[in-house]
Design an enzyme around this catalytic site. Structure first.
Site, mmCIF file in Angstrom:
data_model
loop_
_atom_site.group_PDB
_atom_site.id
_atom_site.type_symbol
_atom_site.label_atom_id
_atom_site.label_comp_id
_atom_site.label_asym_id
_atom_site.label_seq_id
_atom_site.Cartn_x
_atom_site.Cartn_y
_atom_site.Cartn_z
ATOM 1 N N SER A 113 0.723 -1.165 -0.014
ATOM 2 C CA SER A 113 -0.146 0.228 0.092
ATOM 3 C C SER A 113 1.108 1.458 -0.024
ATOM 4 O O SER A 113 1.692 1.402 -1.020
ATOM 5 C CB SER A 113 -1.069 -0.103 1.080
ATOM 6 N N ASP A 152 -9.048 -4.608 -6.260
ATOM 7 C CA ASP A 152 -8.425 -3.442 -5.230
ATOM 8 C C ASP A 152 -9.322 -2.231 -5.408
ATOM 9 O O ASP A 152 -9.242 -1.679 -6.434
ATOM 10 C CB ASP A 152 -7.045 -3.312 -5.570
ATOM 11 N N HIS A 171 -8.002 -4.570 -0.856
ATOM 12 C CA HIS A 171 -7.036 -4.087 -0.650
ATOM 13 C C HIS A 171 -6.414 -4.430 0.687
ATOM 14 O O HIS A 171 -5.280 -4.753 0.891
ATOM 15 C CB HIS A 171 -7.061 -2.468 -0.688
#
Length: 455
Positions: free
Chosen positions: A197, A344, A378
């Site tokens: 991330s 995502d 995610h």
């Protein structure tokens, strides 16, 4: 050993409770004399250690550590004529190997210095629901015997999302760690990095800039997942969503780095908009997400020009520079693993695929793993990517060659095998699998529900 979400919650609450005590004892980086460089620091080479100290880590990794150090070192912002300093936190396991070093890219996702790893990992104040997951991923590398270096990659400006800053300061953090005489490392030490991330921004740009900025480093591989490779695409995707807070966090970090962007935004953002831009300078990622749940940052209460600020040349040009794969000079020269969920909902898959294609056209050596399970999101991919990322990094550090050229494959996993690494790693992998429990689903429903309850 499989920890469920209830146990994970207890771990997180314990971290909060401990932080209330620890924060009273620790000075924030801007208050801490250690962070103030000595006279003449501007004349030193990048990566030069200016000061060092032994520290205590208060997260769950503490039992895996022989010792931990912090190094203040000379580095830069976006160019060589912008000297600055920052700190890397170095964690040394009991079974430390001196032929390998891992750069662990913690995701701060904020401009506040209280969120930097140099402070938060000492204070035990990692404040988001994935805190135990982030720590457990670092524990994998420590358990294997790797020394781990974790730079404050945003510098004194809080440059979240500013890839050139994060990349340069990470590479200089590696230089400083290799030069630190208490570790027994050398210029020949094999180096690899992992991040997810916001940490994927750091790894992606360290990989991109290494060839031109730090060609002497013996980097053998990079691993990154959930990568926000295109900030414009990310902002367009998450604006008005449960994760909209990352819009203002990114805008704040970029405007803090580029004066021309800051000057323009001060003209076109409303009074409320400018007040919103101050929030990420004081709070960490969970607070930012909670504050701006479903916020529309193209609305008139934030911007006088709607969404047009994103496409104004002064902003558009900078965001294009911060898009991985747009400049052939910034092509990774070490093998790279990219892991991205097709669904995502924070970092768009299409943007990562475009970065992959661009790098491959320039001769990079990249393996793209697409997580195709409909449940992959995610948050869940933080866990799903952790074990293959670790195995890939371990192979590179052990001297095993990555497959040449570029290739892709699909992965339908939405969890990890806690027995994959044997008994010594079972508890760590259990913490990771426990984050998923049985409640993670499409679009990170568990996290969204958590944020709503804590708003």
């Amino acid at each position: 050993m499989k920890l469920n979400l209830f146990i994970l919650g207890l771990l997180t609450l314990a971290a909060h409770a401990y932080a209330l005590v620890a924060r009273d004892k620790l000075l924030l980086p801007h208050e801490d004399p250690f962070f103030q460089p000595p006279d003449g620091w501007q004349d030193k080479e990048v990566g030069t250690i200016l000061r060092s100290r032994k520290v205590t880590i208060k997260t769950l990794v503490k039992d895996n550590l022989k010792e931990a150090w912090q190094l203040l070192y000379r580095t830069t912002y976006t160019s060589d004529d912008e000297p600055t300093t920052t700190v890397t936190t170095v964690m040394v396991p009991h079974n430390a190997q001196n032929d390998s070093l891992v750069l662990f890219a913690d995701f701060e996702d904020s401009s506040a210095d209280r969120c930097a790893p140099s402070y938060s990992w000492r204070a035990g104040s990692l404040d988001d629901p994935s805190a135990s997951t982030r720590v457990a991923i670092a524990m994998l590398y420590l358990q294997e015997g790797y020394i781990v270096t974790m730079p404050d990659k945003e510098g004194n400006r809080g440059a979240f999302g500013s890839g050139h800053v994060e990349g340069r300061q990470s590479l200089d953090g590696i230089r400083a760690t290799l030069a630190f005489d208490k570790l027994g490392l050398s210029k020949d030490t094999r180096v690899a990095g992992h991040g997810y991330s916001g940490g994927g921004i750091q790894i992606g740009w360290a990989a991109s800039l290494k060839k031109t900025y730090a060609p002497e480093l013996n980097v053998v591989g990079w691993s990154a997942g959930g990568v926000p490779s295109n900030l414009t695409a990310l902002i367009e995707k998450i604006n008005g969503s449960p994760f909209a807070g990352f819009v203002v966090a990114g805008l704040t970090g970029v405007s803090s780095t580029y004066p021309e962007v800051k000057e323009y935004m001060e003209k076109v953002f409303t009074k409320q908009g400018l007040e919103d831009m101050e929030f990420p300078k004081k709070f960490c990622s969970t607070g930012i997400v909670l504050r701006f749940l479903f916020k529309d940052f193209f609305a008139k209460d934030f911007s006088k020009v709607g969404d047009r600020y994103l496409y104004e040349p002064v902003v558009r040009n900078i965001l294009e520079k911060l898009t991985m794969g747009t400049n052939p000079d910034y092509t990774p020269d070490a093998p790279m693993l990219l892991m991205q969920a097709k669904n995502d909902e924070v970092a768009p898959y299409e943007a990562v695929k475009k970065t992959y294609d661009s790098w491959c056209q320039e001769g990079a050596q990249v393996h793209l793993v697409t997580l195709n399970n409909p449940l992959s999101s995610h948050a869940s991919t933080t866990v799903t990517s952790s074990l293959p990322g670790f195995l890939w990094v371990r192979d590179r550090l052990q001297g095993k060659l990555a497959e040449s050229g570029c290739h892709e494959n699909k992965n339908f996993d939405v969890g990890i095998n806690t027995n994959a690494l044997g008994e010594d790693f079972k508890g760590i992998l259990g913490i990771l699998q426990g984050f998923l429990g049985d409640k993670i689903g499409p679009n990170d429903e568990y996290l969204i529900d958590w944020f709503k309850k804590h708003k």
